[in-house]
Design a protein around this motif. Structure first.
Motif, PDB file in Angstrom:
ATOM      1  N   ALA A 149       3.173   7.487   6.881  1.00 52.83           N
ATOM      2  CA  ALA A 149       2.935   8.882   5.965  1.00 52.83           C
ATOM      3  C   ALA A 149       3.604  10.040   6.254  1.00 52.83           C
ATOM      4  CB  ALA A 149       1.754   9.053   5.383  1.00 52.83           C
ATOM      5  N   LEU A 207      -4.963   4.694  -2.454  1.00 53.67           N
ATOM      6  CA  LEU A 207      -6.080   5.504  -2.268  1.00 53.67           C
ATOM      7  C   LEU A 207      -5.597   6.908  -2.599  1.00 53.67           C
ATOM      8  CD1 LEU A 207      -9.154   5.772  -1.264  1.00 53.67           C
ATOM      9  CD2 LEU A 207      -7.951   6.049   0.753  1.00 53.67           C
ATOM     10  N   CYS A 256       0.857  -1.070  -0.053  1.00 60.16           N
ATOM     11  CA  CYS A 256       0.052  -0.203  -0.052  1.00 60.16           C
ATOM     12  C   CYS A 256       0.927   1.085   0.012  1.00 60.16           C
ATOM     13  CB  CYS A 256      -0.944  -0.072   1.130  1.00 60.16           C
ATOM     14  SG  CYS A 256      -1.982  -1.353   1.060  1.00 60.16           S
ATOM     15  N   ILE A 257       0.559   2.192  -1.034  1.00 58.47           N
ATOM     16  CA  ILE A 257       1.429   3.269  -1.297  1.00 58.47           C
ATOM     17  C   ILE A 257       0.680   4.452  -1.232  1.00 58.47           C
ATOM     18  CG2 ILE A 257       3.320   1.880  -2.291  1.00 58.47           C
ATOM     19  CD1 ILE A 257       2.250   3.126  -5.155  1.00 58.47           C
ATOM     20  N   THR A 265       0.914   7.260  11.413  1.00 61.30           N
ATOM     21  CA  THR A 265       1.682   5.963  11.967  1.00 61.30           C
ATOM     22  C   THR A 265       0.649   4.785  12.373  1.00 61.30           C
ATOM     23  OG1 THR A 265       2.985   7.628  12.725  1.00 61.30           O
ATOM     24  CG2 THR A 265       3.543   5.375  13.098  1.00 61.30           C
ATOM     25  N   GLN A 266      -0.530   4.508  11.269  1.00 67.57           N
ATOM     26  CA  GLN A 266      -1.465   3.541  11.831  1.00 67.57           C
ATOM     27  C   GLN A 266      -2.026   2.656  10.788  1.00 67.57           C
ATOM     28  OE1 GLN A 266      -5.388   5.524  13.389  1.00 67.57           O
ATOM     29  NE2 GLN A 266      -3.489   7.291  13.473  1.00 67.57           N
ATOM     30  N   VAL A 267      -2.110   3.091   9.730  1.00 73.59           N
ATOM     31  CA  VAL A 267      -2.996   2.514   8.455  1.00 73.59           C
ATOM     32  C   VAL A 267      -2.611   0.945   8.239  1.00 73.59           C
ATOM     33  CG1 VAL A 267      -3.751   2.653   6.076  1.00 73.59           C
ATOM     34  CG2 VAL A 267      -3.673   4.544   7.233  1.00 73.59           C
ATOM     35  N   ASP A 295       7.279   3.889   2.123  1.00 77.35           N
ATOM     36  CA  ASP A 295       6.764   3.060   1.108  1.00 77.35           C
ATOM     37  C   ASP A 295       7.770   2.659   0.068  1.00 77.35           C
ATOM     38  OD1 ASP A 295       4.567   3.953   2.590  1.00 77.35           O
ATOM     39  OD2 ASP A 295       3.577   4.728   1.174  1.00 77.35           O
ATOM     40  N   GLY A 344       4.133   1.404   4.684  1.00 73.85           N
ATOM     41  CA  GLY A 344       5.301   2.102   5.380  1.00 73.85           C
ATOM     42  C   GLY A 344       4.821   2.273   6.665  1.00 73.85           C
TER      43      GLY A 344
HETATM   44  N1  LIG Z   1      -4.240   6.869   0.797  1.00 78.10           N
HETATM   45  C1  LIG Z   1      -3.566   5.695   1.287  1.00 78.10           C
HETATM   46  N2  LIG Z   1      -3.390   4.695   0.094  1.00 78.10           N
HETATM   47  C2  LIG Z   1      -2.530   3.709   0.006  1.00 78.10           C
HETATM   48  N3  LIG Z   1      -1.884   3.430   1.315  1.00 78.10           N
HETATM   49  C3  LIG Z   1      -1.883   4.371   2.436  1.00 78.10           C
HETATM   50  C4  LIG Z   1      -2.546   5.432   2.279  1.00 78.10           C
HETATM   51  N4  LIG Z   1      -2.602   6.192   3.522  1.00 78.10           N
HETATM   52  C5  LIG Z   1      -1.622   5.454   4.125  1.00 78.10           C
HETATM   53  N5  LIG Z   1      -1.201   4.404   3.515  1.00 78.10           N
HETATM   54  C6  LIG Z   1      -0.208   3.183   3.958  1.00 78.10           C
HETATM   55  O1  LIG Z   1      -0.212   3.462   5.227  1.00 78.10           O
HETATM   56  C7  LIG Z   1       1.115   3.678   5.588  1.00 78.10           C
HETATM   57  C8  LIG Z   1       1.073   4.483   7.056  1.00 78.10           C
HETATM   58  O2  LIG Z   1       0.096   5.628   6.705  1.00 78.10           O
HETATM   59  P1  LIG Z   1      -0.141   6.577   7.845  1.00 78.10           P
HETATM   60  O3  LIG Z   1      -1.001   5.667   8.948  1.00 78.10           O
HETATM   61  O4  LIG Z   1      -1.142   7.442   7.281  1.00 78.10           O
HETATM   62  O5  LIG Z   1       1.024   7.449   8.537  1.00 78.10           O
HETATM   63  C9  LIG Z   1       1.799   4.305   4.478  1.00 78.10           C
HETATM   64  O6  LIG Z   1       3.014   4.397   4.719  1.00 78.10           O
HETATM   65  C10 LIG Z   1       1.038   3.754   3.612  1.00 78.10           C
HETATM   66  O7  LIG Z   1       1.829   2.100   3.192  1.00 78.10           O
END
Ligand SMILES: Nc1ncnc2c1ncn2[C@@H]1O[C@H](COP(=O)(O)O)[C@@H](O)[C@H]1O
Ligand SMILES: Cc1cc2nc3c(=O)[nH]c(=O)nc-3n(C[C@H](O)[C@H](O)[C@H](O)COP(=O)(O)OP(=O)(O)OC[C@H]3O[C@@H](n4cnc5c(N)ncnc54)[C@H](O)[C@@H]3O)c2cc1C
Lengths: 319, 252
Positions: free
Chosen positions: B122, B65, B6-7, B128-130, B41, B119
């Motif tokens: 983001a 997304l 997921c990127i 830090t949770q998706v 990512d 990752g």
């Molecule tokens: N809109 C998105 N589409 C795809 N992957 C996502 C998206 N948002 C977050 N991720 C994935 O979730 C990780 C953590 O994102 P976050 O929780 O937003 O800091 C990112 O490094 C991506 O791998």
């Protein structure tokens, strides 16, 4: 309504960051219940009362001897459901960053992560979080039930507000974990982690070669065990220092009382990790280096002349 | 090995942050924002490619997304070597990461992946949770902030940095992992890869994420740090520096 403050322990000893969690939780008003997952009694858990916990609950299970992410998340989610708390507060420590989203997801909500400020707001909580490498602050109203928050370490300075701190121990049953912490490879004894140090002395490419970091290590020692040596990404990528020491966007986010940047230019990605430090000192031979823009105090010149002199002066103070 | 990564498309960290007229978002058009593949990512994509190369067979799919322009981000991952891409297209990425996670989990659910990589975070929203949320929604084991990884058959061992040490974690496959710096050195897309990427399948699926429970109140510049001062030049300034740290800043 009561806030659930999730404390941390390692090897049966309460981690100091727990005091920050209780301090932040009690700012929401309405009482604080502190909770910790452990294999048995937690040394120092009673301290939570001093910082404002009305009650301290130890959830015990032999699985909690080491960090057990799945079991711990289940136990906390169960507790959260029973208690009907309005808000659950974690530390955004290495463990908290792993645990908070697991618990939140079991409750069907997200985490408002790495916050630097919070306030109760009607039925919800309003929080502030640094975004875009610290170049902006996002203010967010968290309307989820419950609101799950994680706190940037070292931002919520512990304040003593003694409360009853009534202790309760509850043995819990938890599922066998699929994700199992087999061991912790500890850093060499006596090295303080940059994420936890009150004083950080970070070195960059200006140090010229890895061996020269000893001038920073000597300065750190002069602070008598409160200081850690950090690094810019440039020197971590060059293999001079461990990634664990890297401060910045792809390293650790730190907020010590005192951050001394030595031979670091102050790239935006470095600033992302340290701009919430309370006091910043920069030592750099280039008077136009961007680090001076965020520094409270700057000394322009050759670090190899300035740092040993500073070490000498600090040693005098700590006698 | 069937691997999903997921990127996210994020503003480059060098971007000057200009706040839009609504006072709640980044001014993308007016601010001249440059977008990149989220750096964490890149570690995830690289790891997926290495795992597939090692296994000798398999597939690496990247899922994003985001808005239509995120096709470019997907092409970057395809140019690195991923086999195909899926754009879950929406004009606005939800402010609530649980909504993002639900949409991504729904897309991932229909395939039996061996690994799903994310990752660690983001670099725009720092959520830090998706990855962890998606793992929970799919009922898969999850290890976060992985900086070293060994996989033998369906058993994995990951290392993650914690304060003062490294946690060594055992987990079974299939699993969700989130990648930290140190896991690998991401490759740069070669010209050949960039050309090949243009012909790789990229499926676009319109999605409608829910509104969620996090409402943005304001996006503001950080408070200016109190104007600092240059204490002086050379070792002669150290005495004064120490005095200021003691008497003015009171940190010594
Ligand atoms: N809109 C998105 N589409 C795809 N992957 C996502 C998206 N948002 C977050 N991720 C994935 O979730 C990780 C953590 O994102 P976050 O929780 O937003 O800091 C990112 O490094 C991506 O791998
Ligand atoms: C996606 C991404 C993520 C990144 N993440 C991070 C991160 O997490 N952390 C991070 O730090 N960087 C990060 N970077 C890298 C960042 O952009 C900079 O390249 C890096 O911070 C520079 O390191 P530096 O200041 O040590 O080196 P330089 O920029 O080379 O600065 C060296 C400084 O030392 C000074 N100097 C030289 N000799 C002396 C002397 N004798 N006495 C005093 N001063 C001297 C020079 O004037 C100069 O200012 C990231 C970059 C990207 C693209």
């Amino acid at each position: 309504m009561t806030t659930l403050a999730v404390l941390e322990q390692r090897d049966g000893v309460l981690r100091k960051i727990s005091h920050e969690v209780v301090t932040a939780a009690q700012r929401l008003g309405g009482g604080v219940e502190a909770v910790v997952c452990a294999a048995g009694a937690v040394q120092g858990a009673d301290q939570a009362g001093k910082y404002g916990a009305d009650k301290i609950v130890t959830l015990t299970n032999p699985a909690f001897a080491k960090y057990a992410p799945e079991a711990c998340a289940q136990a906390l989610a169960d507790r959260a459901k029973q208690g009907g708390y309005r808000t659950i507060v974690f530390a955004a420590s290495a463990t908290g960053k792993d645990l908070a989203p697991r618990v939140a997801a079991k409750l069907g909500v997200a985490v408002a992560a790495d916050i630097t400020d919070l306030a109760a707001d009607g039925g919800g909580v309003v929080v502030t979080r640094p975004v875009y490498a610290g170049k902006a602050l996002l203010k967010v109203k968290v309307a989820s039930q419950p609101a799950v928050l994680s706190l940037r370490p070292n931002v919520f300075t512990p304040v003593e507000r003694p409360k009853a701190g009534a202790a309760e121990t509850v043995a819990v049953t938890v599922p066998a974990g699929r994700v199992v912490v087999r061991e912790i490879k500890a850093a060499p004894a006596g090295t303080l982690d940059v994420a936890e140090a009150q004083v950080i002395i970070s070195g960059g490419r200006g140090l010229k070669e890895p061996a020269n970091f000893k001038v920073l290590e000597e300065l750190a020692r002069a602070f008598g065990g409160q200081a850690a040596v950090g690094a810019s990404r440039a020197v971590v990528d060059a293999g001079w220092r461990a990634h664990a020491d890297q401060v910045g966007q792809t390293g650790k986010t730190v907020s010590p009382s005192l951050y001394i940047a030595v031979g670091i230019s102050g790239a935006i990605q470095h600033l992302a990790g340290m701009r919430t430090s309370k006091v910043i000192v920069a030592i750099n031979k280039d008077k136009d280096a961007p680090i001076f823009k965020v520094a409270d105090y700057g000394v322009v010149g050759d670090l190899f002349e300035i740092v040993p002199k500073l070490t000498e002066e600090i040693r005098k103070l700590h006698g | 090995m069937k691997i999903a990564v997921c990127i996210k498309r994020v503003p480059d960290s060098e971007t000057r942050v200009k706040i839009a007229a609504d006072g709640k978002s980044l001014d993308e058009a007016g601010g001249g924002v440059k977008f990149v593949l989220n750096p964490y990512d890149e570690f995830a994509v690289e790891e997926a490619l290495r795992r597939k190369e090692k296994a000798g067979t398999g597939e690496v799919a990247v899922i994003c997304l985001g808005p239509a322009a995120a096709q470019e981000t997907i092409r970057t991952a395809l140019a690195m070597g991923a086999d195909r891409g899926v754009l879950l297209q929406t004009d606005k990425i939800p402010a609530d990461p649980f909504e993002t996670a639900k949409v991504i989990a729904a897309e991932l659910k229909s395939t039996a992946w061996d690994l799903i990589l994310f990752g660690r975070m983001a670099i725009d929203d720092y959520n830090t949770q998706v990855g962890s949320l998606v793992a929970e929604l799919l009922g898969l084991p999850c290890v976060t902030a992985v900086s070293h990884l060994d996989i033998e058959g369906t058993k994995g061992v990951a290392e993650r940095e914690i304060e003062g040490g490294i946690e060594v974690v055992d987990f079974p496959l299939p699993a969700v992992l989130t990648a930290d710096k140190g896991l690998n050195e991401p490759r740069y897309p070669a010209l050949k890869g960039i050309m090949a990427a243009k012909k790789k399948p990229l499926e676009v699926k319109p999605v409608q994420p829910g509104a969620g429970a996090l409402e943005v109140v304001a996006l503001t510049p950080p408070p200016d740090r109190k104007a600092g001062k240059i204490v002086g030049e050379g070792p002669g300034a150290v005495g004064e520096l120490v005095r200021l740290l003691r008497e003015e800043a009171k940190v010594l």
